[in-house]
Write a protein that holds these residues in place. Structure first.
Motif, PDB file in Angstrom:
ATOM      1  N   LEU A 176       0.824  -1.204   0.000  1.00 22.93           N
ATOM      2  CA  LEU A 176       0.000   0.000   0.000  1.00 22.93           C
ATOM      3  C   LEU A 176       0.861   1.257   0.000  1.00 22.93           C
ATOM      4  CD1 LEU A 176      -2.771  -1.044   2.578  1.00 22.93           C
ATOM      5  CD2 LEU A 176      -2.950  -0.956   0.074  1.00 22.93           C
ATOM      6  N   LEU A 177       1.916   1.227   0.818  1.00 22.50           N
ATOM      7  CA  LEU A 177       2.810   2.383   0.863  1.00 22.50           C
ATOM      8  C   LEU A 177       3.507   2.586  -0.486  1.00 22.50           C
ATOM      9  CD1 LEU A 177       4.157   4.639   2.492  1.00 22.50           C
ATOM     10  CD2 LEU A 177       5.891   2.982   3.221  1.00 22.50           C
ATOM     11  N   ALA A 179       2.383   1.636  -3.414  1.00 21.60           N
ATOM     12  CA  ALA A 179       1.398   2.126  -4.394  1.00 21.60           C
ATOM     13  C   ALA A 179       1.176   3.624  -4.237  1.00 21.60           C
ATOM     14  CB  ALA A 179       0.082   1.367  -4.227  1.00 21.60           C
ATOM     15  N   LEU A 180       1.071   4.089  -2.972  1.00 24.90           N
ATOM     16  CA  LEU A 180       0.855   5.514  -2.736  1.00 24.90           C
ATOM     17  C   LEU A 180       2.053   6.336  -3.204  1.00 24.90           C
ATOM     18  CD1 LEU A 180      -0.783   7.840  -1.509  1.00 24.90           C
ATOM     19  CD2 LEU A 180       0.278   7.301   0.709  1.00 24.90           C
ATOM     20  N   VAL A 181       3.257   5.881  -2.829  1.00 23.38           N
ATOM     21  CA  VAL A 181       4.467   6.618  -3.210  1.00 23.38           C
ATOM     22  C   VAL A 181       4.645   6.600  -4.728  1.00 23.38           C
ATOM     23  CG1 VAL A 181       6.977   6.654  -3.026  1.00 23.38           C
ATOM     24  CG2 VAL A 181       5.590   6.230  -0.999  1.00 23.38           C
ATOM     25  N   THR A 182       4.375   5.443  -5.353  1.00 21.66           N
ATOM     26  CA  THR A 182       4.516   5.342  -6.807  1.00 21.66           C
ATOM     27  C   THR A 182       3.539   6.265  -7.512  1.00 21.66           C
ATOM     28  OG1 THR A 182       5.208   3.027  -6.575  1.00 21.66           O
ATOM     29  CG2 THR A 182       4.470   3.748  -8.752  1.00 21.66           C
ATOM     30  N   TRP A 183       2.306   6.323  -7.010  1.00 22.44           N
ATOM     31  CA  TRP A 183       1.299   7.196  -7.636  1.00 22.44           C
ATOM     32  C   TRP A 183       1.718   8.656  -7.524  1.00 22.44           C
ATOM     33  CZ3 TRP A 183      -2.425  10.630  -5.327  1.00 22.44           C
ATOM     34  CH2 TRP A 183      -3.375  11.102  -6.230  1.00 22.44           C
ATOM     35  N   LEU A 184       2.217   9.055  -6.337  1.00 20.68           N
ATOM     36  CA  LEU A 184       2.663  10.436  -6.174  1.00 20.68           C
ATOM     37  C   LEU A 184       3.877  10.727  -7.046  1.00 20.68           C
ATOM     38  CD1 LEU A 184       2.312  10.804  -2.278  1.00 20.68           C
ATOM     39  CD2 LEU A 184       0.786  11.723  -4.050  1.00 20.68           C
ATOM     40  N   ARG A 187       2.822  11.022 -10.744  1.00 21.87           N
ATOM     41  CA  ARG A 187       2.159  12.305 -10.998  1.00 21.87           C
ATOM     42  C   ARG A 187       3.171  13.450 -11.002  1.00 21.87           C
ATOM     43  NH1 ARG A 187      -3.129  14.028  -8.004  1.00 21.87           N
ATOM     44  NH2 ARG A 187      -2.704  15.682  -9.481  1.00 21.87           N
TER      45      ARG A 187
END
Length: 459
Positions: A176-177, A179-184, A187
């Motif tokens: 989850l961490l 995925a969040l870091v990759t998405w940020l 972007r």
């Protein structure tokens, strides 16, 4: 038919980074698991081997102190546990004992294989066994331990399950961490790219005023700067193209209108065909011919298609030849032509194109200077190459127009007639010839009160 799923660059970058993170997490998870399991078993095995070794040595010493008899141990089987407790209270820093929950069962056997200390079950045949020897080397018993593998198979199952659950929870949280870091990250990294894509679409649609924000100094930032420079160049070229087309149409419309009017007057009998009317028609045709020739020369010089045959030449001799062709025309207008040239000025260039450059500049001064003035041509050596100046007398050029005189169809006076002002392309052709020789050309105010054109040729 179902359309193929097309992933954007954001989705591709997200999938690439996230997949890499997942692969690293899984490999690390299994690596840590294997390292923990094998390493912990080895740790227990070494601790138990040390324990039974110390215990066998201590029992051998006690056996000899009690007259080589095991009765002391049969009467007090807790003695062994007191020995183990003393080992724990004075541990070996290099070989510590394993924790209580991870110690194997053990048995103490006499020389007749009878169990003196230990569980009621029979000692395992495959367990580690250490001899109890006297000083004379006689074996008087054994200390037998249960196999470490049996311990891990029986008592370790709950611990192992707990560790597995904990590790998978950690992996899930890490996913989850990640995925969040990759998405940020995706972007943030692609925000400049998206701005460039939008700007490119606007540019392709003809909006040359489009610009993108430069938010960094990395490769994307430099790309955004290059994009802005490209958009600025396209905007300038589009503006110049429109002005150029408008100027060409204006320049062609006037002589064509005059020709048409005079021909219609001759056709209707309003004017008679006389030598004067023929000369008027020839003058307009000459004006059109000069304009077309200048346009052709300018287009060739813009494309670099003019044939440049460079060789070692004498700039001073070339200037004298160009000035000699104008002396009579200057004299007809009571104008002086002064030359200040060295005896010899070596330069590598195309003599034909440089002669065209000099004649254009001398012609320009002849047209724009008042009668009775002068043109002074000065050639001096510079630190790098040669510096050539054309100084003429009034009228001059205002400061706001100095940087515009090299533009196509530019005239300092809008009312100036074509007979005196020409096509307005001569200085633009001069600039292209100078740049083809890796030189520079500029305009400034002359100390004679008129215009100074300065050309620098590198050596």
């Amino acid at each position: 038919m179902l359309k193929k799923l097309r992933l954007g660059i954001s989705a591709k970058l997200f999938i690439a980074i996230f997949s890499t993170c997942m692969l690293i997490l899984i490999i690390m998870h299994w690596g840590v698991r294997l390292s923990f399991e094998h390493g912990f078993i080895d740790y227990i095995k070494r601790g138990n081997e040390q324990r039974i070794s110390l215990l066998s040595d201590a029992l051998a010493e006690q056996y000899q102190q009690h007259d080589n008899n095991w009765d002391f141990l049969r009467k007090d089987d807790r003695l062994v546990f007191r020995m183990l407790r003393s080992f724990e209270q004075n541990p070996d820093a290099n070989n510590p004992f394993p924790p209580h929950g991870w110690r194997t069962m053990f048995w103490v056997l006499d020389q007749h294989y009878k169990v003196m200390v230990g569980p009621h079950s029979a000692p395992p045949a495959d367990g580690p066994r250490h001899d109890i020897k006297t000083d004379s080397g006689h074996v008087v018993g054994w200390v037998v331990s249960a196999p470490v593998e049996r311990l891990t198979r029986s008592t370790d199952i709950n611990f192992d399950q707990q560790q597995r659950r904990t590790s998978w929870i950690i992996v899930g949280l890490a996913m989850l961490l990640a995925a969040l870091v990759t998405w940020l990250m995706s972007r943030g990294l692609l925000a400049p790219v998206k701005r460039l894509v939008e700007g490119t679409h606007q540019l392709a649609a003809g909006d040359f005023a489009s610009r993108v924000e430069v938010s960094s100094q990395d490769e994307l930032g430099r790309l955004a700067q290059d994009f802005n420079r490209l958009a600025g160049t396209l905007e300038k070229n589009e503006s110049m193209r429109r002005a150029f087309m408008a100027d060409i149409s204006h320049e062609l419309r006037t002589p064509l209108a005059i020709l048409r009017g005079e021909l219609e007057a001759l056709q209707d009998g309003v004017r008679k065909l006389t030598p004067q009317s023929i000369v008027s028609l020839q003058n307009e045709v000459a004006t059109l011919t000069k304009l077309v020739d200048d346009l052709h020369q300018l287009s060739l010089s813009d494309e670099g298609a003019l044939a440049y045959r460079k060789k070692n030449i004498d700039l001073a001799a070339l200037l004298e030849m160009a000035a000699g062709a104008f002396r009579e025309r200057y004299a007809s207008r009571q104008m002086r032509l002064e030359l200040h040239l060295p005896a010899f000025a070596a330069q590598f260039g195309d003599p034909d194109r440089l002669f065209q450059l000099f004649t254009n500049l001398i012609e320009n001064s002849l047209r724009y200077s008042d009668a009775g003035g002068m043109l002074r041509i000065t050639l001096v050596a510079a630190e790098t190459g040669w510096r050539l100046r054309f100084d003429d007398t009034p009228p001059g050029v205002s400061a706001q127009h100095l940087q515009q005189i090299f533009e196509r169809f530019f005239r300092t006076e809008a009312s100036r007639s074509r007979a005196s002002g020409g096509s307005g392309l001569g200085l633009a052709i001069c600039q292209n010839i100078v740049e083809a020789h890796d030189g520079t050309i500029s305009a400034d105010h002359s100390d004679l009160g008129g215009l100074r054109i300065e050309v620098h040729f590198p050596g």
